[in-house]
Design a protein around this motif. Structure first.
Motif: not given
Length: 204
Positions: A181-191
């Motif tokens: 989840x942290x990696x996806x948040x960093x990549x997508x810049x949104x939750x």
């Protein structure tokens, strides 16, 4: 070993047929073969790897068949959850029934009812714990922090892993989901919401 490989291929084909039926039911359309190619390959590879691990750990035994049956159900749930973020109740109920059946057979074979009692209690605890979390998010925060499919699958997983491994499995799944989840948040810049079921299954 050759027989196990053939059995794994047959099991993978059966799971792919089940997967295509689920997709057809969810999306209301016929699925072309090309669209399922990668899913077919993933399931076949997954079943082969899990079958090999089960064989090396247990040999040809009752425990091997129990764990292989469990992984077949998990592979199907993982693929459906990754595609639709849904964990079908019918598959979870079938998996739960298979689990209780194997644990009951194990208790009869060993003349020890602990295995059946342990699986039932662990299933209730797993379901109950996630149900409390689900209701807390719903009542207090007014959102679904968990899908109800996650509540059901936690009950099914409890049946297989037992009370002793239930908490460890949950901790491992939570850590894996947090990292991804942290990696996806960093990549997508949104939750964004993403499925928790595969991490619960993988932590098994």
């Amino acid at each position: 070993m050759v027989g196990l490989i053939v059995l794994g291929i047959i099991s993978g084909c059966f799971l792919n047929i089940c997967m295509m039926r689920v997709i057809k039911q969810m999306e209301g359309r016929v699925i072309q073969k090309k669209q399922c190619l990668w899913g077919f390959i993933a399931i076949e590879i997954g079943i082969f790897l899990m079958g090999t691990l089960c064989y090396k750990q247990y040999g040809i035994s009752f425990m091997m068949w129990m764990n292989m049956s469990f992984w077949c159900v998990l592979m199907l749930l993982i693929c459906v959850d990754l595609k639709f973020m849904i964990l079908p109740t019918s598959i979870i109920l079938i998996g739960s029934g298979i689990g209780v059946g194997f644990k009951a057979a194990l208790s009869l074979m060993l003349y020890d009812w602990f295995y059946l009692w342990d699986c039932i209690v662990a299933g209730i605890l797993g379901y109950g714990f996630f149900y409390v979390i689900y209701m807390w998010f719903l009542k207090v925060r007014k959102i679904e922090g968990l899908g109800f499919g996650d509540v059901r699958i936690m009950g099914m997983l409890g049946i297989y892993v037992g009370i002793e491994k239930l908490i460890i499995m949950l901790l491992i799944a939570s850590v894996m989901a947090l990292i991804v989840g942290t990696i996806l948040y960093i990549i997508r810049r949104k939750s964004e919401a993403y499925p928790f079921g595969p991490w619960l299954c993988g932590a098994r």
